[in-house]
Design an enzyme around this catalytic site. Structure first.
Site, PDB file in Angstrom:
ATOM      1  N   GLY A  55     -74.516 -64.757  21.303  1.00  0.00           N
ATOM      2  CA  GLY A  55     -74.606 -63.483  20.592  1.00  0.00           C
ATOM      3  C   GLY A  55     -75.622 -62.475  21.115  1.00  0.00           C
ATOM      4  O   GLY A  55     -75.464 -61.270  20.913  1.00  0.00           O
ATOM      5  N   GLU A  70     -82.894 -63.025  20.396  1.00  0.00           N
ATOM      6  CA  GLU A  70     -81.855 -63.588  19.525  1.00  0.00           C
ATOM      7  C   GLU A  70     -81.150 -62.452  18.787  1.00  0.00           C
ATOM      8  O   GLU A  70     -81.769 -61.430  18.462  1.00  0.00           O
ATOM      9  CB  GLU A  70     -82.524 -64.582  18.554  1.00  0.00           C
ATOM     10  CG  GLU A  70     -81.617 -65.272  17.567  1.00  0.00           C
ATOM     11  CD  GLU A  70     -80.504 -66.108  18.189  1.00  0.00           C
ATOM     12  OE1 GLU A  70     -79.671 -65.518  18.900  1.00  0.00           O
ATOM     13  OE2 GLU A  70     -80.439 -67.330  17.930  1.00  0.00           O
ATOM     14  N   ASP A  71     -79.867 -62.638  18.531  1.00  0.00           N
ATOM     15  CA  ASP A  71     -79.129 -61.563  17.849  1.00  0.00           C
ATOM     16  C   ASP A  71     -79.364 -61.555  16.343  1.00  0.00           C
ATOM     17  O   ASP A  71     -79.511 -60.497  15.751  1.00  0.00           O
ATOM     18  CB  ASP A  71     -77.621 -61.633  18.176  1.00  0.00           C
ATOM     19  CG  ASP A  71     -76.992 -62.973  17.799  1.00  0.00           C
ATOM     20  OD1 ASP A  71     -77.735 -63.971  17.717  1.00  0.00           O
ATOM     21  OD2 ASP A  71     -75.771 -63.014  17.602  1.00  0.00           O
ATOM     22  N   ASP A  85     -80.512 -66.054  10.380  1.00  0.00           N
ATOM     23  CA  ASP A  85     -79.859 -66.208   9.085  1.00  0.00           C
ATOM     24  C   ASP A  85     -80.645 -67.295   8.342  1.00  0.00           C
ATOM     25  O   ASP A  85     -81.688 -67.016   7.741  1.00  0.00           O
ATOM     26  CB  ASP A  85     -78.404 -66.598   9.391  1.00  0.00           C
ATOM     27  CG  ASP A  85     -77.478 -66.536   8.217  1.00  0.00           C
ATOM     28  OD1 ASP A  85     -77.867 -67.000   7.149  1.00  0.00           O
ATOM     29  OD2 ASP A  85     -76.345 -66.051   8.349  1.00  0.00           O
ATOM     30  N   LYS A  96     -81.568 -61.553   8.307  1.00  0.00           N
ATOM     31  CA  LYS A  96     -80.961 -61.723   6.976  1.00  0.00           C
ATOM     32  C   LYS A  96     -81.902 -62.588   6.156  1.00  0.00           C
ATOM     33  O   LYS A  96     -81.674 -63.790   5.975  1.00  0.00           O
ATOM     34  CB  LYS A  96     -79.638 -62.493   7.127  1.00  0.00           C
ATOM     35  CG  LYS A  96     -78.393 -61.694   6.959  1.00  0.00           C
ATOM     36  CD  LYS A  96     -77.216 -62.669   6.918  1.00  0.00           C
ATOM     37  CE  LYS A  96     -75.963 -61.998   7.397  1.00  0.00           C
ATOM     38  NZ  LYS A  96     -74.822 -62.947   7.416  1.00  0.00           N
ATOM     39  N   PHE A 144     -71.094 -60.667   6.390  1.00  0.00           N
ATOM     40  CA  PHE A 144     -70.627 -61.192   7.676  1.00  0.00           C
ATOM     41  C   PHE A 144     -70.556 -60.022   8.650  1.00  0.00           C
ATOM     42  O   PHE A 144     -69.730 -59.122   8.489  1.00  0.00           O
ATOM     43  CB  PHE A 144     -69.269 -61.867   7.498  1.00  0.00           C
ATOM     44  CG  PHE A 144     -68.733 -62.531   8.733  1.00  0.00           C
ATOM     45  CD1 PHE A 144     -69.541 -62.821   9.824  1.00  0.00           C
ATOM     46  CD2 PHE A 144     -67.405 -62.892   8.801  1.00  0.00           C
ATOM     47  CE1 PHE A 144     -69.041 -63.447  10.954  1.00  0.00           C
ATOM     48  CE2 PHE A 144     -66.875 -63.515   9.925  1.00  0.00           C
ATOM     49  CZ  PHE A 144     -67.710 -63.789  11.010  1.00  0.00           C
ATOM     50  N   VAL A 145     -71.461 -60.012   9.620  1.00  0.00           N
ATOM     51  CA  VAL A 145     -71.545 -58.867  10.535  1.00  0.00           C
ATOM     52  C   VAL A 145     -71.038 -59.246  11.924  1.00  0.00           C
ATOM     53  O   VAL A 145     -71.223 -60.380  12.387  1.00  0.00           O
ATOM     54  CB  VAL A 145     -72.982 -58.308  10.632  1.00  0.00           C
ATOM     55  CG1 VAL A 145     -73.376 -57.640   9.334  1.00  0.00           C
ATOM     56  CG2 VAL A 145     -73.992 -59.381  11.002  1.00  0.00           C
ATOM     57  N   ASP A 170     -69.916 -62.243  17.216  1.00  0.00           N
ATOM     58  CA  ASP A 170     -68.478 -62.438  17.111  1.00  0.00           C
ATOM     59  C   ASP A 170     -68.007 -62.495  15.668  1.00  0.00           C
ATOM     60  O   ASP A 170     -68.781 -62.753  14.742  1.00  0.00           O
ATOM     61  CB  ASP A 170     -68.031 -63.693  17.865  1.00  0.00           C
ATOM     62  CG  ASP A 170     -68.498 -64.983  17.212  1.00  0.00           C
ATOM     63  OD1 ASP A 170     -69.602 -64.989  16.629  1.00  0.00           O
ATOM     64  OD2 ASP A 170     -67.764 -65.979  17.282  1.00  0.00           O
ATOM     65  N   ARG A 177     -66.955 -59.038  19.697  1.00  0.00           N
ATOM     66  CA  ARG A 177     -68.319 -58.903  20.231  1.00  0.00           C
ATOM     67  C   ARG A 177     -68.489 -57.553  20.944  1.00  0.00           C
ATOM     68  O   ARG A 177     -69.602 -57.081  21.116  1.00  0.00           O
ATOM     69  CB  ARG A 177     -68.606 -60.015  21.247  1.00  0.00           C
ATOM     70  CG  ARG A 177     -68.698 -61.406  20.640  1.00  0.00           C
ATOM     71  CD  ARG A 177     -69.228 -62.403  21.669  1.00  0.00           C
ATOM     72  NE  ARG A 177     -68.984 -63.781  21.314  1.00  0.00           N
ATOM     73  CZ  ARG A 177     -69.818 -64.546  20.599  1.00  0.00           C
ATOM     74  NH1 ARG A 177     -70.953 -64.063  20.166  1.00  0.00           N
ATOM     75  NH2 ARG A 177     -69.515 -65.805  20.326  1.00  0.00           N
TER      76      ARG A 177
HETATM   77  C1  PRP Z   1     -75.418 -67.377  15.489  1.00  0.00           C
HETATM   78  C2  PRP Z   1     -76.511 -66.479  16.054  1.00  0.00           C
HETATM   79  C3  PRP Z   1     -77.755 -67.305  15.941  1.00  0.00           C
HETATM   80  C4  PRP Z   1     -77.473 -68.198  14.744  1.00  0.00           C
HETATM   81  C5  PRP Z   1     -78.291 -67.754  13.564  1.00  0.00           C
HETATM   82  O1  PRP Z   1     -74.965 -68.225  16.486  1.00  0.00           O
HETATM   83  O2  PRP Z   1     -76.253 -66.107  17.381  1.00  0.00           O
HETATM   84  O3  PRP Z   1     -77.986 -68.071  17.104  1.00  0.00           O
HETATM   85  O4  PRP Z   1     -76.070 -68.103  14.476  1.00  0.00           O
HETATM   86  O5  PRP Z   1     -78.039 -68.530  12.424  1.00  0.00           O
HETATM   87  P1  PRP Z   1     -79.123 -69.417  11.676  1.00  0.00           P
HETATM   88  O6  PRP Z   1     -80.376 -68.604  11.533  1.00  0.00           O
HETATM   89  O7  PRP Z   1     -78.473 -69.707  10.355  1.00  0.00           O
HETATM   90  O8  PRP Z   1     -79.349 -70.666  12.480  1.00  0.00           O
HETATM   91  P2  PRP Z   1     -73.490 -68.860  16.590  1.00  0.00           P
HETATM   92  O9  PRP Z   1     -73.557 -70.331  16.327  1.00  0.00           O
HETATM   93  O10 PRP Z   1     -72.536 -68.056  15.735  1.00  0.00           O
HETATM   94  O11 PRP Z   1     -73.150 -68.710  18.126  1.00  0.00           O
HETATM   95  P3  PRP Z   1     -72.991 -67.436  19.076  1.00  0.00           P
HETATM   96  O12 PRP Z   1     -74.360 -66.855  19.301  1.00  0.00           O
HETATM   97  O13 PRP Z   1     -72.410 -68.043  20.305  1.00  0.00           O
HETATM   98  O14 PRP Z   1     -72.057 -66.449  18.421  1.00  0.00           O
END
Ligand code: PRP
Length: 182
Positions: free
Chosen positions: A42, A97-98, A101, A129, A150-151, A157, A164
């Site tokens: 992400g 990091e994107d 959560d 978040k 859900f963004v 993605d 994306r």
């Molecule tokens: C997403 C995002 C972070 C993580 C955050 O990754 O990129 O890495 O979730 O969530 P958390 O704080 O609850 O741990 P995802 O598994 O969707 O993979 P991606 O980055 O490949 O889309």
């Protein structure tokens, strides 16, 4: 494929904040080298823009993790899908990091990279978040605090792993959240 969404953060707003952060980091790391580590997948777009706004010697290493897969709720199980290849001992590490959560992913990454004895370690995050946090994580800077929606877009993605490439960050309307594109 169509999705229904509301723009949460525009490409223009993202650009302004990313450039400001780049300038801050340029000052912070003045005279130093930095190993920037975007977390795949992400964070790739955020990192690509951020490093171009940083005027210090930068190396880029990638770390891949997955915790959500196709789900909208974290499995809580963080899996390393790609490790860095460059020695990080005594280096300034900047994790990019994107979204944070629950915090589980970033907490896992920070612990992993801390074990390699870097000189410094900081995390910059595009979206925060806070209402969903289950573990405390040390964040150097977060650019946007968002509600529990859900963004997708700007690297994040959506259904089926698509969306994306949207230039804005958008919130999917509720009826879209559990649909998966074929
Ligand atoms: C997403 C995002 C972070 C993580 C955050 O990754 O990129 O890495 O979730 O969530 P958390 O704080 O609850 O741990 P995802 O598994 O969707 O993979 P991606 O980055 O490949 O889309």
């Amino acid at each position: 494929m169509n999705i229904k969404y509301d723009v949460l953060v525009s490409a223009q707003e993202i650009s302004e904040k990313v450039n400001t952060l780049g300038a801050e980091l340029t000052e912070l790391y003045s005279g130093e080298e930095v190993v920037v580590i975007p977390i795949l997948r992400g964070a790739f777009m955020f990192a690509a823009d951020l490093i171009r706004a940083m005027d210090v010697p930068v190396r880029v290493e990638f770390l891949g993790v997955a915790s959500y897969g196709e789900e909208t709720v974290s499995s809580g199980e963080v899996r390393l899908t790609l490790d860095t290849s460059f020695p990080l001992h005594d280096k300034n590490i900047l994790i990019v990091e994107d979204i944070v959560d629950t915090g589980l992913t970033l907490a896992y990454i920070q612990k992993l990279l801390q074990s390699r004895k870097p000189k410094s370690i900081r995390s910059v995050v595009l979206l925060d978040k806070p209402s969903r946090r289950t573990v405390e994580v040390d964040l150097h800077r977060t650019l946007f605090t968002i509600p529990d929606k859900f963004v997708v877009g700007y690297g994040l993605d959506g259904p089926g792993g698509f969306w994306r490439n949207l230039p804005d960050i958008v919130a999917l309307r509720e009826e879209m959240e559990n649909t998966h594109s074929e």
